[in-house]
Design a protein around this motif. Structure first.
Motif, PDB file in Angstrom:
ATOM      1  N   MET A 228       1.103  -1.244  -0.350  1.00  0.00           N
ATOM      2  CA  MET A 228      -0.017   0.098  -0.321  1.00  0.00           C
ATOM      3  C   MET A 228       0.758   1.620  -0.253  1.00  0.00           C
ATOM      4  N   GLU A 229       2.092   1.860   0.749  1.00  0.00           N
ATOM      5  CA  GLU A 229       2.905   2.628   1.135  1.00  0.00           C
ATOM      6  C   GLU A 229       3.367   2.825  -0.580  1.00  0.00           C
ATOM      7  N   ALA A 230       3.767   1.420  -1.121  1.00  0.00           N
ATOM      8  CA  ALA A 230       4.853   1.967  -2.482  1.00  0.00           C
ATOM      9  C   ALA A 230       3.224   2.638  -3.852  1.00  0.00           C
ATOM     10  N   THR A 231       2.141   2.024  -3.605  1.00  0.00           N
ATOM     11  CA  THR A 231       0.908   2.660  -4.265  1.00  0.00           C
ATOM     12  C   THR A 231       1.176   4.195  -3.764  1.00  0.00           C
ATOM     13  N   LYS A 232       1.033   4.528  -2.719  1.00  0.00           N
ATOM     14  CA  LYS A 232       0.869   6.018  -2.344  1.00  0.00           C
ATOM     15  C   LYS A 232       1.841   6.664  -2.657  1.00  0.00           C
ATOM     16  N   GLU A 233       3.341   6.746  -2.323  1.00  0.00           N
ATOM     17  CA  GLU A 233       4.612   6.904  -3.388  1.00  0.00           C
ATOM     18  C   GLU A 233       3.977   7.195  -4.819  1.00  0.00           C
ATOM     19  N   LYS A 234       3.870   6.483  -5.491  1.00  0.00           N
ATOM     20  CA  LYS A 234       3.326   6.231  -6.708  1.00  0.00           C
ATOM     21  C   LYS A 234       2.127   7.596  -7.260  1.00  0.00           C
ATOM     22  N   LEU A 235       1.507   7.598  -6.450  1.00  0.00           N
ATOM     23  CA  LEU A 235       0.525   8.298  -6.805  1.00  0.00           C
ATOM     24  C   LEU A 235       0.981   9.758  -6.203  1.00  0.00           C
ATOM     25  N   TYR A 236       1.707   9.265  -5.376  1.00  0.00           N
ATOM     26  CA  TYR A 236       2.396  11.424  -4.683  1.00  0.00           C
ATOM     27  C   TYR A 236       3.109  11.203  -6.233  1.00  0.00           C
ATOM     28  N   SER A 237       4.010  10.919  -6.659  1.00  0.00           N
ATOM     29  CA  SER A 237       5.270  10.431  -7.595  1.00  0.00           C
ATOM     30  C   SER A 237       4.092  11.445  -9.331  1.00  0.00           C
ATOM     31  N   ASP A 238       2.717  10.768  -9.080  1.00  0.00           N
ATOM     32  CA  ASP A 238       2.806  10.881 -10.723  1.00  0.00           C
ATOM     33  C   ASP A 238       1.179  12.748 -10.008  1.00  0.00           C
ATOM     34  N   ILE A 239       1.047  13.209  -8.472  1.00  0.00           N
ATOM     35  CA  ILE A 239       0.049  14.483  -8.439  1.00  0.00           C
ATOM     36  C   ILE A 239       1.502  15.458  -8.757  1.00  0.00           C
ATOM     37  N   SER A 240       3.008  15.153  -8.297  1.00  0.00           N
ATOM     38  CA  SER A 240       4.093  15.951  -8.574  1.00  0.00           C
ATOM     39  C   SER A 240       4.553  16.440  -9.870  1.00  0.00           C
ATOM     40  N   SER A 241       4.261  15.027 -10.445  1.00  0.00           N
ATOM     41  CA  SER A 241       4.266  15.769 -11.826  1.00  0.00           C
ATOM     42  C   SER A 241       3.261  16.444 -12.676  1.00  0.00           C
ATOM     43  N   VAL A 242       2.426  16.250 -12.438  1.00  0.00           N
ATOM     44  CA  VAL A 242       1.614  16.860 -12.694  1.00  0.00           C
ATOM     45  C   VAL A 242       1.672  18.202 -12.647  1.00  0.00           C
ATOM     46  N   PHE A 243       2.362  18.903 -10.877  1.00  0.00           N
ATOM     47  CA  PHE A 243       2.455  20.159 -10.794  1.00  0.00           C
ATOM     48  C   PHE A 243       3.518  20.564 -11.816  1.00  0.00           C
ATOM     49  N   ALA A 244       4.115  19.585 -11.218  1.00  0.00           N
ATOM     50  CA  ALA A 244       5.709  20.158 -12.329  1.00  0.00           C
ATOM     51  C   ALA A 244       5.720  20.359 -13.472  1.00  0.00           C
ATOM     52  N   ASN A 245       4.919  19.782 -14.371  1.00  0.00           N
ATOM     53  CA  ASN A 245       4.545  19.571 -15.805  1.00  0.00           C
ATOM     54  C   ASN A 245       3.536  20.821 -15.665  1.00  0.00           C
ATOM     55  N   ALA A 246       2.185  21.418 -15.007  1.00  0.00           N
ATOM     56  CA  ALA A 246       1.980  22.684 -14.908  1.00  0.00           C
ATOM     57  C   ALA A 246       2.597  24.056 -14.928  1.00  0.00           C
ATOM     58  N   ILE A 247       4.090  23.950 -13.880  1.00  0.00           N
ATOM     59  CA  ILE A 247       4.111  24.962 -13.807  1.00  0.00           C
ATOM     60  C   ILE A 247       5.585  25.128 -15.073  1.00  0.00           C
ATOM     61  N   GLU A 248       5.779  24.250 -15.650  1.00  0.00           N
ATOM     62  CA  GLU A 248       6.557  24.694 -17.088  1.00  0.00           C
ATOM     63  C   GLU A 248       6.115  25.166 -17.591  1.00  0.00           C
TER      64      GLU A 248
END
Length: 152
Positions: free
Chosen positions: A1-21
């Motif tokens: 479950m923890e790996a799933t959360k880390e992947k989720l956080y990574s995906d959301i982080s990428s979305v915001f990073a791309n929006a900022i770019e």
């Protein structure tokens, strides 16, 4: 479950990073706010600038697991967004943008009605969590009760 959360956080982080770019590539773009709309049925996040122009639209597959495993999916989504927006890496990306402070990332519904403020950035001020004052009030009440019990 923890790996799933880390992947989720990574995906959301990428979305915001791309929006900022995307904001960085625009000429003379100074933001005052950024708006996030989540389409819960489609697991889609849409990020808008302060002129209601779409910066990014992307599906977050990790929300599918969250939807199956949480009692209140909307609250879980809000918590995951807040968590990511308060990470140091995302804070640094936002602070490197040209914005008029205070700059807020706001969760909205389909009609652009504000649901909640996810995070506020300001280069000159420090913002405290919403529950800070509640916690402080409780601690002061406990201190006062203890102080008064010593007087009796």
């Amino acid at each position: 479950m923890e790996a799933t959360k880390e992947k989720l956080y990574s995906d959301i982080s990428s979305v915001f990073a791309n929006a900022i770019e995307t904001v960085r590539t625009k000429d003379d773009c100074t933001l005052t706010d950024m708006y996030v709309c989540v389409k819960y049925d489609d697991l889609l996040v849409v990020i808008y600038d302060d002129s209601e122009n779409i910066l990014l639209q992307e599906t977050i597959d990790g929300w599918d697991d969250l939807k199956e495993n949480s009692e209140n999916f909307e609250e879980a989504v809000i918590d995951s967004l807040k968590y990511v927006l308060n990470t140091d890496s995302i804070k640094q990306k936002f602070e490197s943008l040209d914005f008029v402070g205070p700059f807020s990332v706001i969760l909205i519904d389909d009609n652009f009605e504000q649901i909640c403020e996810l995070v506020t950035y300001d280069k000159d001020m420090i913002y405290l969590e919403d529950d800070f004052l509640d916690k402080m009030d409780k601690e002061l009440d406990e201190f006062f009760e203890k102080l008064m019990s010593d007087v009796e």
